[in-house]
Write a protein that holds these residues in place. Structure first.
Motif, mmCIF file in Angstrom:
data_model
loop_
_atom_site.group_PDB
_atom_site.id
_atom_site.type_symbol
_atom_site.label_atom_id
_atom_site.label_comp_id
_atom_site.label_asym_id
_atom_site.label_seq_id
_atom_site.Cartn_x
_atom_site.Cartn_y
_atom_site.Cartn_z
ATOM 1 N N ARG A 195 1.653 -0.826 7.700
ATOM 2 C CA ARG A 195 1.426 -2.046 8.480
ATOM 3 C C ARG A 195 0.928 -1.705 9.887
ATOM 4 N N LYS A 196 1.588 -0.746 10.540
ATOM 5 C CA LYS A 196 1.182 -0.340 11.886
ATOM 6 C C LYS A 196 -0.217 0.269 11.898
ATOM 7 N N GLY A 197 -0.618 0.856 10.765
ATOM 8 C CA GLY A 197 -1.951 1.423 10.646
ATOM 9 C C GLY A 197 -3.014 0.402 10.287
ATOM 10 N N GLY A 198 -2.612 -0.866 10.164
ATOM 11 C CA GLY A 198 -3.572 -1.926 9.877
ATOM 12 C C GLY A 198 -3.774 -2.224 8.401
ATOM 13 N N ALA A 199 -2.973 -1.628 7.526
ATOM 14 C CA ALA A 199 -3.109 -1.887 6.092
ATOM 15 C C ALA A 199 -2.664 -3.314 5.761
ATOM 16 N N GLN A 200 -3.247 -3.858 4.718
ATOM 17 C CA GLN A 200 -2.840 -5.166 4.206
ATOM 18 C C GLN A 200 -1.619 -4.949 3.305
ATOM 19 N N ILE A 201 -0.490 -5.503 3.674
ATOM 20 C CA ILE A 201 0.717 -5.399 2.856
ATOM 21 C C ILE A 201 0.627 -6.449 1.750
ATOM 22 N N VAL A 202 0.967 -6.041 0.539
ATOM 23 C CA VAL A 202 0.863 -6.915 -0.627
ATOM 24 C C VAL A 202 2.263 -7.260 -1.117
ATOM 25 N N GLY A 203 2.583 -8.527 -1.121
ATOM 26 C CA GLY A 203 3.866 -8.974 -1.645
ATOM 27 C C GLY A 203 5.045 -8.480 -0.827
ATOM 28 N N GLU A 204 6.197 -8.555 -1.449
ATOM 29 C CA GLU A 204 7.464 -8.153 -0.834
ATOM 30 C C GLU A 204 7.957 -6.875 -1.495
ATOM 31 N N ILE A 205 8.756 -6.116 -0.790
ATOM 32 C CA ILE A 205 9.387 -4.934 -1.378
ATOM 33 C C ILE A 205 10.292 -5.403 -2.507
ATOM 34 N N ASP A 206 10.211 -4.707 -3.635
ATOM 35 C CA ASP A 206 10.961 -5.081 -4.830
ATOM 36 C C ASP A 206 11.971 -3.979 -5.137
ATOM 37 N N ASP A 207 13.263 -4.298 -5.029
ATOM 38 C CA ASP A 207 14.333 -3.350 -5.296
ATOM 39 C C ASP A 207 14.875 -3.636 -6.694
ATOM 40 N N THR A 208 14.585 -2.741 -7.647
ATOM 41 C CA THR A 208 14.931 -2.967 -9.046
ATOM 42 C C THR A 208 15.842 -1.861 -9.560
ATOM 43 N N GLU A 209 16.263 -1.985 -10.788
ATOM 44 C CA GLU A 209 17.071 -0.933 -11.401
ATOM 45 C C GLU A 209 16.270 0.362 -11.577
ATOM 46 N N TYR A 210 14.936 0.276 -11.557
ATOM 47 C CA TYR A 210 14.060 1.450 -11.702
ATOM 48 C C TYR A 210 13.718 2.076 -10.362
#
Length: 124
Positions: free
Chosen positions: A87-102
């Motif tokens: 994000r600080k480098g200017g990248a486009q963040i896609v969606g939300e962080i997904d915390d799963t069993e995997y």
């Protein structure tokens, strides 16, 4: 016996090779070698025994919003921290962080339009 031993590298075309190398080095902390490759040592904390090649259907929405035909999955020890670096480098963040069993997953679009999937193994 002939066999695949692991991922040797990912080779991609770039519009501006020097800018792309600099972005990964400056913002994501990946070492730039004398040959111009971006490399890092394997960590004992990474899932050490497997790399994967995972084919997807041509019309998969999983690579969206990128229009590239390649998505890169990178292992990390800190998805949240790496997403913040992107994000600080200017990248486009896609969606939300997904915390799963995997494990934990996060996504961004890098400066050349490639979707990067970050994967952090589940603890324990």
């Amino acid at each position: 016996m002939s066999q695949i031993l692991g991922l040797g590298g990912i080779f991609i075309r770039c519009k501006d090779v020097d800018r792309y190398r600099a972005w990964w080095s400056d913002h994501m902390g990946v070492a730039l070698t004398d040959w111009g490759t971006l490399e890092w040592e394997h960590s004992a904390r990474a899932y050490p025994s497997r790399s994967m090649l995972s084919p997807f259907a041509a019309n998969t929405p999983y690579f969206d919003p990128s229009t590239q035909s390649v998505m890169i999955n990178l292992r990390t020890d800190d998805v949240r921290g790496m997403i913040e670096k992107a994000r600080k480098g200017g990248a486009q963040i896609v969606g939300e962080i997904d915390d799963t069993e995997y494990g934990m997953f996060g996504w961004f679009i890098d400066p050349e339009g490639y979707k990067i999937e970050l994967w952090q193994e589940p603890s324990g």
